[in-house]
Design an enzyme around this catalytic site. Structure first.
Site, PDB file in Angstrom:
ATOM      1  N   MET A 210      16.736  81.388 106.916  1.00  0.00           N
ATOM      2  CA  MET A 210      17.436  80.535 106.304  1.00  0.00           C
ATOM      3  C   MET A 210      16.936  80.127 104.881  1.00  0.00           C
ATOM      4  O   MET A 210      15.805  79.813 104.897  1.00  0.00           O
ATOM      5  CB  MET A 210      17.667  79.111 106.965  1.00  0.00           C
ATOM      6  CG  MET A 210      18.763  78.444 106.395  1.00  0.00           C
ATOM      7  SD  MET A 210      19.782  77.495 107.472  1.00  0.00           S
ATOM      8  CE  MET A 210      20.343  76.401 106.342  1.00  0.00           C
TER       9      MET A 210
ATOM     10  N   TYR B 131      24.251  92.946 102.261  1.00  0.00           N
ATOM     11  CA  TYR B 131      23.142  93.282 101.862  1.00  0.00           C
ATOM     12  C   TYR B 131      22.916  94.804 101.672  1.00  0.00           C
ATOM     13  O   TYR B 131      23.531  95.532 102.330  1.00  0.00           O
ATOM     14  CB  TYR B 131      21.962  92.535 102.244  1.00  0.00           C
ATOM     15  CG  TYR B 131      22.111  91.157 102.170  1.00  0.00           C
ATOM     16  CD1 TYR B 131      22.608  90.388 101.135  1.00  0.00           C
ATOM     17  CD2 TYR B 131      21.747  90.280 103.181  1.00  0.00           C
ATOM     18  CE1 TYR B 131      22.681  88.947 100.813  1.00  0.00           C
ATOM     19  CE2 TYR B 131      21.871  88.835 103.136  1.00  0.00           C
ATOM     20  CZ  TYR B 131      22.478  88.357 102.099  1.00  0.00           C
ATOM     21  OH  TYR B 131      22.686  87.158 102.084  1.00  0.00           O
TER      22      TYR B 131
ATOM     23  N   HIS C 292      29.299  88.773 103.927  1.00  0.00           N
ATOM     24  CA  HIS C 292      29.451  87.425 103.157  1.00  0.00           C
ATOM     25  C   HIS C 292      30.977  87.445 102.564  1.00  0.00           C
ATOM     26  O   HIS C 292      31.618  86.239 102.274  1.00  0.00           O
ATOM     27  CB  HIS C 292      28.546  87.374 101.944  1.00  0.00           C
ATOM     28  CG  HIS C 292      27.278  86.647 102.566  1.00  0.00           C
ATOM     29  ND1 HIS C 292      27.208  85.569 103.344  1.00  0.00           N
ATOM     30  CD2 HIS C 292      25.948  87.337 102.542  1.00  0.00           C
ATOM     31  CE1 HIS C 292      25.802  85.542 103.668  1.00  0.00           C
ATOM     32  NE2 HIS C 292      25.093  86.427 103.129  1.00  0.00           N
TER      33      HIS C 292
ATOM     34  N   ARG D 243      26.159  79.094 116.096  1.00  0.00           N
ATOM     35  CA  ARG D 243      26.809  77.864 116.613  1.00  0.00           C
ATOM     36  C   ARG D 243      26.155  77.611 118.105  1.00  0.00           C
ATOM     37  O   ARG D 243      26.907  77.260 119.019  1.00  0.00           O
ATOM     38  CB  ARG D 243      28.134  77.889 116.802  1.00  0.00           C
ATOM     39  CG  ARG D 243      28.983  77.943 115.317  1.00  0.00           C
ATOM     40  CD  ARG D 243      28.990  76.479 114.783  1.00  0.00           C
ATOM     41  NE  ARG D 243      30.063  75.496 115.592  1.00  0.00           N
ATOM     42  CZ  ARG D 243      29.638  74.380 116.311  1.00  0.00           C
ATOM     43  NH1 ARG D 243      28.425  73.975 116.233  1.00  0.00           N
ATOM     44  NH2 ARG D 243      30.577  73.841 116.910  1.00  0.00           N
TER      45      ARG D 243
ATOM     46  N   ALA E  64      19.238  78.368 113.364  1.00  0.00           N
ATOM     47  CA  ALA E  64      18.787  78.159 111.855  1.00  0.00           C
ATOM     48  C   ALA E  64      18.974  76.750 111.531  1.00  0.00           C
ATOM     49  O   ALA E  64      17.854  75.857 111.546  1.00  0.00           O
ATOM     50  CB  ALA E  64      19.249  78.903 111.125  1.00  0.00           C
TER      51      ALA E  64
ATOM     52  N   CYS F 192      23.194  72.204 103.596  1.00  0.00           N
ATOM     53  CA  CYS F 192      22.329  73.142 103.882  1.00  0.00           C
ATOM     54  C   CYS F 192      23.213  74.562 103.192  1.00  0.00           C
ATOM     55  O   CYS F 192      22.771  74.882 101.968  1.00  0.00           O
ATOM     56  CB  CYS F 192      22.126  73.772 105.512  1.00  0.00           C
ATOM     57  SG  CYS F 192      23.538  73.727 106.151  1.00  0.00           S
TER      58      CYS F 192
ATOM     59  N   ALA G 216      25.572  55.158 107.246  1.00  0.00           N
ATOM     60  CA  ALA G 216      24.517  54.236 106.433  1.00  0.00           C
ATOM     61  C   ALA G 216      23.631  53.283 107.285  1.00  0.00           C
ATOM     62  O   ALA G 216      22.293  53.412 107.283  1.00  0.00           O
ATOM     63  CB  ALA G 216      25.003  53.708 105.214  1.00  0.00           C
TER      64      ALA G 216
ATOM     65  N   VAL H 281      30.371  39.802 110.567  1.00  0.00           N
ATOM     66  CA  VAL H 281      29.625  39.052 110.062  1.00  0.00           C
ATOM     67  C   VAL H 281      29.869  38.337 108.737  1.00  0.00           C
ATOM     68  O   VAL H 281      30.629  39.140 107.934  1.00  0.00           O
ATOM     69  CB  VAL H 281      28.006  39.936 109.693  1.00  0.00           C
ATOM     70  CG1 VAL H 281      27.104  38.919 108.736  1.00  0.00           C
ATOM     71  CG2 VAL H 281      27.605  40.189 111.078  1.00  0.00           C
TER      72      VAL H 281
ATOM     73  N   GLY I 220      28.664  53.334 101.625  1.00  0.00           N
ATOM     74  CA  GLY I 220      30.251  53.281 101.018  1.00  0.00           C
ATOM     75  C   GLY I 220      30.094  51.777 100.096  1.00  0.00           C
ATOM     76  O   GLY I 220      30.693  51.663  99.179  1.00  0.00           O
TER      77      GLY I 220
HETATM   78  P1  FAD Z   1      31.491  53.441 107.236  1.00  0.00           P
HETATM   79  O1  FAD Z   1      31.459  54.371 108.006  1.00  0.00           O
HETATM   80  O2  FAD Z   1      32.652  52.777 106.493  1.00  0.00           O
HETATM   81  O3  FAD Z   1      30.866  52.198 108.143  1.00  0.00           O
HETATM   82  C1  FAD Z   1      30.923  50.832 107.684  1.00  0.00           C
HETATM   83  C2  FAD Z   1      30.865  50.173 109.035  1.00  0.00           C
HETATM   84  O4  FAD Z   1      30.562  48.689 108.378  1.00  0.00           O
HETATM   85  C3  FAD Z   1      32.151  49.788 109.776  1.00  0.00           C
HETATM   86  O5  FAD Z   1      31.599  50.335 111.292  1.00  0.00           O
HETATM   87  C4  FAD Z   1      32.745  48.422 109.636  1.00  0.00           C
HETATM   88  O6  FAD Z   1      33.319  48.071 111.060  1.00  0.00           O
HETATM   89  C5  FAD Z   1      31.431  47.569 109.555  1.00  0.00           C
HETATM   90  N1  FAD Z   1      31.887  46.365 108.989  1.00  0.00           N
HETATM   91  C6  FAD Z   1      32.361  46.143 107.619  1.00  0.00           C
HETATM   92  N2  FAD Z   1      32.347  44.947 107.214  1.00  0.00           N
HETATM   93  C7  FAD Z   1      31.791  44.321 108.372  1.00  0.00           C
HETATM   94  C8  FAD Z   1      31.321  43.086 108.451  1.00  0.00           C
HETATM   95  N3  FAD Z   1      31.666  42.035 107.787  1.00  0.00           N
HETATM   96  N4  FAD Z   1      30.601  42.646 109.596  1.00  0.00           N
HETATM   97  C9  FAD Z   1      30.185  43.678 110.694  1.00  0.00           C
HETATM   98  N5  FAD Z   1      30.667  45.024 110.417  1.00  0.00           N
HETATM   99  C10 FAD Z   1      31.384  45.320 109.333  1.00  0.00           C
HETATM  100  N6  FAD Z   1      32.048  62.768 105.457  1.00  0.00           N
HETATM  101  C11 FAD Z   1      31.131  63.667 105.356  1.00  0.00           C
HETATM  102  O7  FAD Z   1      30.191  63.639 105.121  1.00  0.00           O
HETATM  103  N7  FAD Z   1      31.670  64.816 106.153  1.00  0.00           N
HETATM  104  C12 FAD Z   1      32.711  64.793 106.806  1.00  0.00           C
HETATM  105  O8  FAD Z   1      33.247  65.872 107.088  1.00  0.00           O
HETATM  106  C13 FAD Z   1      33.716  63.639 106.820  1.00  0.00           C
HETATM  107  N8  FAD Z   1      34.744  63.487 107.532  1.00  0.00           N
HETATM  108  C14 FAD Z   1      35.597  62.400 107.422  1.00  0.00           C
HETATM  109  C15 FAD Z   1      36.948  62.323 107.937  1.00  0.00           C
HETATM  110  C16 FAD Z   1      37.455  61.312 107.946  1.00  0.00           C
HETATM  111  C17 FAD Z   1      39.033  61.414 108.746  1.00  0.00           C
HETATM  112  C18 FAD Z   1      36.853  60.202 107.567  1.00  0.00           C
HETATM  113  C19 FAD Z   1      37.877  58.922 107.607  1.00  0.00           C
HETATM  114  C20 FAD Z   1      35.887  60.218 106.781  1.00  0.00           C
HETATM  115  C21 FAD Z   1      35.027  61.248 106.737  1.00  0.00           C
HETATM  116  N9  FAD Z   1      33.873  61.422 106.250  1.00  0.00           N
HETATM  117  C22 FAD Z   1      33.295  62.513 106.241  1.00  0.00           C
HETATM  118  C23 FAD Z   1      33.347  60.457 105.472  1.00  0.00           C
HETATM  119  C24 FAD Z   1      32.114  59.546 106.134  1.00  0.00           C
HETATM  120  O9  FAD Z   1      32.719  59.150 107.646  1.00  0.00           O
HETATM  121  C25 FAD Z   1      31.870  58.460 105.345  1.00  0.00           C
HETATM  122  O10 FAD Z   1      31.271  58.609 103.969  1.00  0.00           O
HETATM  123  C26 FAD Z   1      30.814  57.517 106.038  1.00  0.00           C
HETATM  124  O11 FAD Z   1      31.158  56.964 107.116  1.00  0.00           O
HETATM  125  C27 FAD Z   1      30.387  56.454 105.042  1.00  0.00           C
HETATM  126  O12 FAD Z   1      29.361  55.686 105.770  1.00  0.00           O
HETATM  127  P2  FAD Z   1      29.052  54.035 105.602  1.00  0.00           P
HETATM  128  O13 FAD Z   1      28.148  53.878 106.560  1.00  0.00           O
HETATM  129  O14 FAD Z   1      28.828  53.749 104.245  1.00  0.00           O
HETATM  130  O15 FAD Z   1      30.508  53.230 105.859  1.00  0.00           O
HETATM  131 FE1  SF4 Z   2      23.841  71.489 110.439  1.00  0.00          FE
HETATM  132 FE2  SF4 Z   2      25.313  69.936 108.457  1.00  0.00          FE
HETATM  133 FE3  SF4 Z   2      22.549  69.840 108.631  1.00  0.00          FE
HETATM  134 FE4  SF4 Z   2      23.329  71.942 107.745  1.00  0.00          FE
HETATM  135  S1  SF4 Z   2      23.919  69.931 106.896  1.00  0.00           S
HETATM  136  S2  SF4 Z   2      22.055  71.813 109.102  1.00  0.00           S
HETATM  137  S3  SF4 Z   2      25.216  72.264 109.069  1.00  0.00           S
HETATM  138  S4  SF4 Z   2      24.240  69.254 110.258  1.00  0.00           S
END
Ligand code: FAD
Ligand code: SF4
Ligand code: NAP
Length: 676
Positions: free
Chosen positions: A28, A168, A254, A290, A312, A343, A387, A451, A653
């Site tokens: 990779m 390639y 590719h 996969r 990979a 990646c 997060a 909270v 977020g």
């Molecule tokens: P969140 O995931 O929003 O988590 C926040 C958490 O805080 C929640 O669980 C909530 O319940 C909790 N919370 C909020 N307020 C309180 C409070 N006062 N007390 C206690 N708990 C609280 N991202 C990608 O990288 N790749 C993808 O393919 C992808 N696909 C997605 C598809 C969909 C349909 C959706 C909706 C999102 C997708 N995302 C994807 C985005 C990704 O899920 C978000 O960027 C990520 O979840 C953000 O993480 P976060 O922890 O900041 O927030």
């Molecule tokens: Fe796998 Fe996604 Fe990590 Fe790439 S970024 S190694 S596809 S989990």
């Protein structure tokens, strides 16, 4: 040796040497190869995987000469000596682990003006038109391959892998549409396969018998007019006769319009092809694509489809994958979800350094480490989305005492929404991993707990991490509160009925996912190899040239008209992942989803959605409008905590909603927790 995976942990005898198990970390390109401190960083990266238990490693590609086109080249003794740090580090980590250098001559895909190919045919995705090789040029390329292998031997590698697939140089000699020559290097199949055979013959002569030579063959190149099955078999047999030790099967060209590794591809979908080839050879075969969990690897090997499984991206996601499988800790594996976001999207996005969405330490082994803390703190993390989970698990790994809170009944945040989208089933694995790590790291988890600032007052936390995520944006459009309008959460969670004519406002990642969900019918192709094959025109059974039928793929679609739209005049889908966006666009197009850009939303009423499309009035006669118009940070708790004088910090977020994805959320949180 694990009894649960006897085939995976069986050694493999190559005669002059032995592999300790059947798990291969396959090649990779990471862009570390071109970094100023390449050998130090690659040494740390590979040594960590060697300690993690893998049997054999193949490096990212190195060109045998400048026309080979990669920034990373191996052709001189001085360059070979630079590699010593890598081979020494791997062998010091575990003397039984083998490491081979991949020789990659990109041919028409080389991003250099001096690129070469058999007939000067430009690739659709190549930057330059390659020069057609003359007889002397062909001889030079062959001797450069042999020299590169000799340099790899000098550098302390256990072997080389020659890549003969993917579009390639070598593969363009094999395929008719890229080899138009009429001399002894083109025309008949015997002539077209002369170049790889000569390369292998000269490589073997250069390195002697006791050096591993792997050849990567396009077992199914997914190219109309690509290799026929009997050609694949006869090439593999000829390579075996020339002293290749292992044939590695590749499923890639590719330019091919078929996804082969994205998360929408079923696990181990292509292993059956390796299985068919295996019946024709005596030497071991590697299969790939996969294979991301030990049970999948074991099943492939137990079926006799291959002798070695190649992984990979799973090795990026978890350097300890093999040890965890061996020790019965597979529920602790941080699984590669096939997203490509950190990646391949990086690798193909202008040589940005590769890492991993679920493991930001990948390729950052020398710069990002989770070291034990000299002073354990009490930390509250509010929000168990990606997060919050990343922060909590890294901080606890370092010895901090962590309490994690979430308002929901389960951890995961928006990943719980994402995992419901057909083709994103792998997102379950990330949540399984975190669920287990919360136990392993003794993190106190409080679910169903919304909270507020007063709840945390007086609890004596040294740090409060606010990972409360986002709130979906509600755009200001006349009629936005009409009963036919719903947010994406209601749509994905099935909280409101969705009609037969649907407008989706917003064509970002979530708009596309919602379109996928509501236009989908039948089984998820990601879970069913036959459906996947039908949807992409692959014929595993009859294996026509390239493995693809060339006939219109058969796609099941929901009985629903779907209109996906955005305000920008950019092409719809432009912001999607570099290596996967086209698959989403192609899938929706095949299902008849209508896409519009340049849309101005005027109002929503009983007649539907009134708009201007590129300035022209248009009424979308819809019964449902789903809003996927981005998100705003959710910071109420943070503001209240700060007002109360508590030590709060934002992450994910909640910190920044614009262009947020899980890659950024996990990376930011892990780096913050590494420093607390
Ligand atoms: P969140 O995931 O929003 O988590 C926040 C958490 O805080 C929640 O669980 C909530 O319940 C909790 N919370 C909020 N307020 C309180 C409070 N006062 N007390 C206690 N708990 C609280 N991202 C990608 O990288 N790749 C993808 O393919 C992808 N696909 C997605 C598809 C969909 C349909 C959706 C909706 C999102 C997708 N995302 C994807 C985005 C990704 O899920 C978000 O960027 C990520 O979840 C953000 O993480 P976060 O922890 O900041 O927030
Ligand atoms: Fe796998 Fe996604 Fe990590 Fe790439 S970024 S190694 S596809 S989990
Ligand atoms: P996004 O990608 O930013 O898309 C938001 C969409 O809403 C855009 O199409 C935008 O286009 C539109 N929009 C923005 N403001 C608007 C307004 N005021 N009124 C009407 N339309 C508006 O965000 P998202 O789709 O919500 O996704 C959130 C994050 O999750 C993204 O950053 C994405 O990376 C991640 N995600 C990733 C994937 C993946 O497969 N990699 C999948 C899903 C989600 P216009 O402004 O042109 O209308």
């Amino acid at each position: 040796m694990s009894t649960r995976y006897p085939h995976l942990f069986a050694p493999l005898d190559l005669g002059f040497t032995q592999l300790k198990n059947r798990a291969l970390m396959c090649s990779m390109h990471t862009a570390l190869e071109e970094a100023p401190d390449a050998s130090v960083r690659l040494a740390a990266y590979f040594a960590e995987r060697a300690r993690g238990g893998v049997g054999m490693i193949i490096t990212g590609g190195f060109s045998p000469n400048t026309e080979g086109g990669l920034g990373a080249k191996l052709s001189t003794p001085a360059e070979a000596d630079e590699h010593r740090a890598i081979t020494d580090a791997v062998h010091a980590a575990d003397p039984d682990v083998k490491i081979c250098l991949q020789i990659l001559h990109a041919g028409a895909l080389a991003g250099v003006p001096e690129c070469v190919s058999p007939s000067g045919v430009k690739s659709r995705i190549g930057r330059f038109t390659p020069a057609a090789l003359d007889e002397a040029g062909i001889e030079k390329q062959i001797s450069d391959f042999a020299n590169c292998a000799a340099m790899a031997q000098r550098a302390g590698y256990d072997g080389v892998e020659i890549i003969g697939s993917a579009g390639y140089l070598i593969s363009t000699f094999l395929v008719q549409k890229t080899n138009l020559r009429t001399d002894e290097w083109g025309g008949s199949w015997e002539n077209r396969m002369r170049f790889p055979i000569e390369v292998v013959r000269r490589v073997r002569a250069a390195v002697g018998p006791n050096f591993i030579v792997v050849f990567r063959i396009a077992a199914m190149d997914m190219l109309e007019g690509g290799l026929a099955w009997d050609e694949v078999v006869s090439l593999a047999q000829a390579l075996e006769a020339e002293g290749v030790n292992i044939v590695s099967t590749h499923f890639c060209w590719h330019e091919s319009p078929v996804p082969t590794i994205a998360t929408m591809v079923p696990r181990a979908a292509f292993a059956q092809v390796t299985g068919r080839l295996k019946a024709h050879l005596k030497i071991p075969l590697i299969t790939s694509n996969r294979i991301n969990m030990p049970d999948v690897a074991e099943a492939v090997l137990a079926r006799g489809d291959a002798d070695i499984v190649s992984m990979a991206r799973p090795m990026l996601a978890d350097a300890e994958w093999v040890n965890k499988a061996a020790q019965g800790r597979e529920d602790e594996i941080n699984t590669c979800i096939g997203c490509n976001q950190a990646c391949l999207d990086h690798a193909f996005g202008g040589r940005q350094q590769v890492t991993c969405l679920v493991n930001p330490r990948a390729c950052n082994e020398t710069t990002l480490n989770y070291l034990p803390t000299p002073q354990a703190k009490r930390i509250a993390v509010v929000g168990a989305g990606p997060a919050g989970l990343a922060y909590a698990t890294v901080a606890a790994e370092r010895g901090h005492r962590v309490s994690l809170y979430d308002a929901a009944a389960e951890i995961g945040g928006q990943f719980n929404i994402a995992k419901r989208i057909p083709g994103k089933e792998e997102f379950h694995e990330t949540l399984r991993y975190y669920r287990r790590m919360l136990e392993v790291r003794n993190i106190e988890v409080h679910l169903n707990t919304r909270v507020n600032a007063s709840m945390l007052q007086g609890l004596g936390f040294d740090e409060i991490i606010v990972a409360t995520g986002i709130t979906p944006r509600k755009p200001e459009i006349e009629g936005i509160d009409h009963p036919m309008v719903m947010g994406y959460l209601d749509a994905v969670l099935g909280r409101k009925p969705i009609g037969k004519r649907v407008a989706i406002l917003g064509a970002g990642g979530i708009g596309f996912d919602v379109a996928e969900l509501i236009s989908h019918a039948g089984p998820s192709a990601a879970l069913d190899i036959d459906t996947f094959a039908r949807e992409w025109g692959i014929d595993f059974k009859n294996h026509p040239r390239g493995g693809v039928t060339g006939v219109q793929p058969q796609v099941q679609a929901a009985d629903r008209e779907v209109y996906l739209m955005q305000r920008k005049t950019d092409p719809v889908g432009k912001t999607l992942g570099r290596t996967t966006g086209w698959t989403h666009k192609a899938t929706l197009a095949k299902r008849g989803v209508h896409m519009f850009n340049g849309v101005e939303y005027l109002r929503i009423d009983d007649a539907g959605l009134h708009t201007l499309v590129h300035g022209e009035p248009k009424l979308f006669d819809v019964d449902t409008v789903i809003v996927c118009a981005g998100q705003e940070p959710l910071r109420t708790l943070y503001d209240d905590l700060r007002a109360a004088g508590l030590p709060a910090q934002l992450v994910g977020g909640a910190f920044e909603a614009s262009e947020l994805d899980a890659k950024r959320a996990i990376n930011q949180a892990s780096r913050m927790a590494a420093e607390v």
